[in-house]
Write an enzyme that holds these catalytic residues in place. Structure first.
Site, PDB file in Angstrom:
ATOM      1  N   GLY A  47       0.853  -1.187   0.000  1.00 35.23           N
ATOM      2  CA  GLY A  47       0.000   0.000   0.000  1.00 35.23           C
ATOM      3  C   GLY A  47       0.880   1.226   0.000  1.00 35.23           C
ATOM      4  O   GLY A  47       1.908   1.262  -0.677  1.00 35.23           O
ATOM      5  N   SER A  49       3.023   3.520   2.595  1.00 32.28           N
ATOM      6  CA  SER A  49       3.476   3.437   3.990  1.00 32.28           C
ATOM      7  C   SER A  49       3.170   4.701   4.797  1.00 32.28           C
ATOM      8  O   SER A  49       2.899   4.618   5.994  1.00 32.28           O
ATOM      9  CB  SER A  49       4.968   3.105   4.035  1.00 32.28           C
ATOM     10  OG  SER A  49       5.705   4.023   3.268  1.00 32.28           O
ATOM     11  N   CYS A  79       6.212  -5.162   1.102  1.00 32.59           N
ATOM     12  CA  CYS A  79       6.366  -3.867   0.434  1.00 32.59           C
ATOM     13  C   CYS A  79       6.128  -2.695   1.403  1.00 32.59           C
ATOM     14  O   CYS A  79       6.972  -2.454   2.250  1.00 32.59           O
ATOM     15  CB  CYS A  79       5.463  -3.817  -0.795  1.00 32.59           C
ATOM     16  SG  CYS A  79       6.086  -2.677  -2.025  1.00 32.59           S
ATOM     17  N   ARG A 106      12.870   3.931   0.393  1.00 28.35           N
ATOM     18  CA  ARG A 106      11.569   3.864  -0.297  1.00 28.35           C
ATOM     19  C   ARG A 106      11.745   4.199  -1.779  1.00 28.35           C
ATOM     20  O   ARG A 106      12.457   5.111  -2.131  1.00 28.35           O
ATOM     21  CB  ARG A 106      10.594   4.869   0.305  1.00 28.35           C
ATOM     22  CG  ARG A 106      10.112   4.504   1.668  1.00 28.35           C
ATOM     23  CD  ARG A 106       9.118   5.549   2.146  1.00 28.35           C
ATOM     24  NE  ARG A 106       7.926   5.578   1.315  1.00 28.35           N
ATOM     25  CZ  ARG A 106       7.036   6.570   1.340  1.00 28.35           C
ATOM     26  NH1 ARG A 106       7.216   7.600   2.126  1.00 28.35           N
ATOM     27  NH2 ARG A 106       5.975   6.520   0.567  1.00 28.35           N
ATOM     28  N   HIS A 172       5.465  -8.893  -3.772  1.00 28.44           N
ATOM     29  CA  HIS A 172       4.058  -9.133  -3.404  1.00 28.44           C
ATOM     30  C   HIS A 172       3.599 -10.570  -3.677  1.00 28.44           C
ATOM     31  O   HIS A 172       2.924 -10.803  -4.690  1.00 28.44           O
ATOM     32  CB  HIS A 172       3.154  -8.201  -4.217  1.00 28.44           C
ATOM     33  CG  HIS A 172       3.244  -6.771  -3.849  1.00 28.44           C
ATOM     34  ND1 HIS A 172       2.460  -6.200  -2.872  1.00 28.44           N
ATOM     35  CD2 HIS A 172       4.022  -5.781  -4.329  1.00 28.44           C
ATOM     36  CE1 HIS A 172       2.745  -4.916  -2.770  1.00 28.44           C
ATOM     37  NE2 HIS A 172       3.700  -4.632  -3.639  1.00 28.44           N
ATOM     38  N   GLU A 174       1.159 -12.029  -2.511  1.00 24.70           N
ATOM     39  CA  GLU A 174      -0.311 -12.064  -2.523  1.00 24.70           C
ATOM     40  C   GLU A 174      -0.901 -11.764  -3.904  1.00 24.70           C
ATOM     41  O   GLU A 174      -2.092 -11.949  -4.118  1.00 24.70           O
ATOM     42  CB  GLU A 174      -0.875 -11.085  -1.471  1.00 24.70           C
ATOM     43  CG  GLU A 174      -0.784  -9.604  -1.798  1.00 24.70           C
ATOM     44  CD  GLU A 174       0.613  -8.996  -1.588  1.00 24.70           C
ATOM     45  OE1 GLU A 174       1.583  -9.760  -1.377  1.00 24.70           O
ATOM     46  OE2 GLU A 174       0.727  -7.759  -1.654  1.00 24.70           O
TER      47      GLU A 174
END
Ligand code: GLN
Length: 201
Positions: A47, A49, A79, A106, A172, A174
Site C-alpha cells: 500500500g 506506507s 512492500c 523507499r 508481493h 499475494e
C-alpha cells in the site's frame, strides 16, 4: 484453524486474505487494537506506507502492534508493510513500527525499475523459483547480523528477510497464485499457536 490478522486500513489486504484462505488459514481484518486479540500472526500488506503510518496512529494500532510483536506475534510485512517494520527509513522519515533491524530506501529502484517482475530462488520454499512482483518497491539497504537472508536479486540486493518471528518481502506474493510464501508464514504462526496452547495447560 490458524487465525491471521491483515492490517486493513489501506492497501491490498483483500488479496492477502484471499491467499490466506487458499493456504488454509482464517484471515481477520485489523482496524483496531481489539482485533489483535488471539491472533496467531499478522500481515502488513502492500500500500502506501505514509498512509499506513497515519492511520495506524489514528486507530491506536501502532503501540498495540509493537506490544504484540514484543510478545512474540509473527508479523510479515510486504512492500509498504516492510517499510512499516523497518527500524530505519532512509531520508528524513521516522520509523513507523521500527521492529526489524533493517534500513530501507523507499522507491529506490528508480523510475525504470519502478515496477518489475523476476523469478527468484527462495530455498526455504523449495526448489522451484518464485515469481516475485515488485511495485514501487522499497530497497533493503542494510540488514543487521541477526537478520536471515531468504532471497536476493542477482545483484545481491536482499528482497526477503527474516528476524525471528518477523518476516519482510519487498515483493508481493499475494498478487500471484503461488501460496508457498503464505504457507511458510503459517508455519511460524503454527509454532506460535503450539507454544501458546502449551502455556495454557
Ligand atoms: N512505494 C510504496 C511506499 O513507499 C510501497 C509500494 C507498495 O506497497 N507496493 O509506501
Amino acid at each position: 484453524m490458524i487465525t491471521i490478522g491483515v492490517l486493513a486500513v489501506q492497501g491490498d489486504f483483500a488479496e492477502h486474505a484471499h491467499a490466506l484462505r487458499l493456504a488454509g488459514a482464517s484471515p481477520r481484518e485489523i482496524r483496531s487494537p481489539v482485533h489483535l486479540d488471539g491472533l496467531d500472526g499478522l500481515i502488513l500488506p502492500g500500500g502506501e506506507s505514509t498512509t499506513f503510518s497515519r492511520l495506524m496512529r489514528l486507530y491506536g494500532l501502532t503501540p498495540a502492534i509493537i506490544a504484540a510483536a514484543k510478545n512474540g506475534l509473527p508479523i510479515w510485512g510486504t512492500c509498504a508493510g516492510l517499510i512499516a517494520l523497518a527500524q530505519e527509513i532512509t531520508g528524513d522519515n521516522p520509523p513507523i513500527l521500527g521492529l526489524m533491524d533493517i534500513a530501507v530506501d523507499r522507491n529506490a529502484y528508480g523510475r525504470q525499475l519502478d515496477s518489475f517482475e523476476a523469478d527468484i530462488a527462495i530455498p526455504a520454499l523449495g526448489v522451484l523459483p518464485f515469481h516475485a512482483i515488485f511495485i514501487r518497491a522499497p530497497k533493503i539497504v542494510r540488514a543487521g547480523r541477526s537478520v536471515e537472508l531468504l532471497a536476493s536479486l542477482p545483484d545481491g540486493t536482499p528482497v526477503a528477510v527474516r528476524q525471528g518471528a518477523l518476516l519482510c518481502t519487498s515483493f508481493h506474493p499475494e498478487l500471484t497464485s503461488d501460496t508457498r510464501f503464505h504457507r511458510y508464514f503459517l508455519t511460524l504462526a503454527q509454532e506460535r499457536q503450539t507454544r501458546r496452547n502449551a502455556a495454557a495447560v
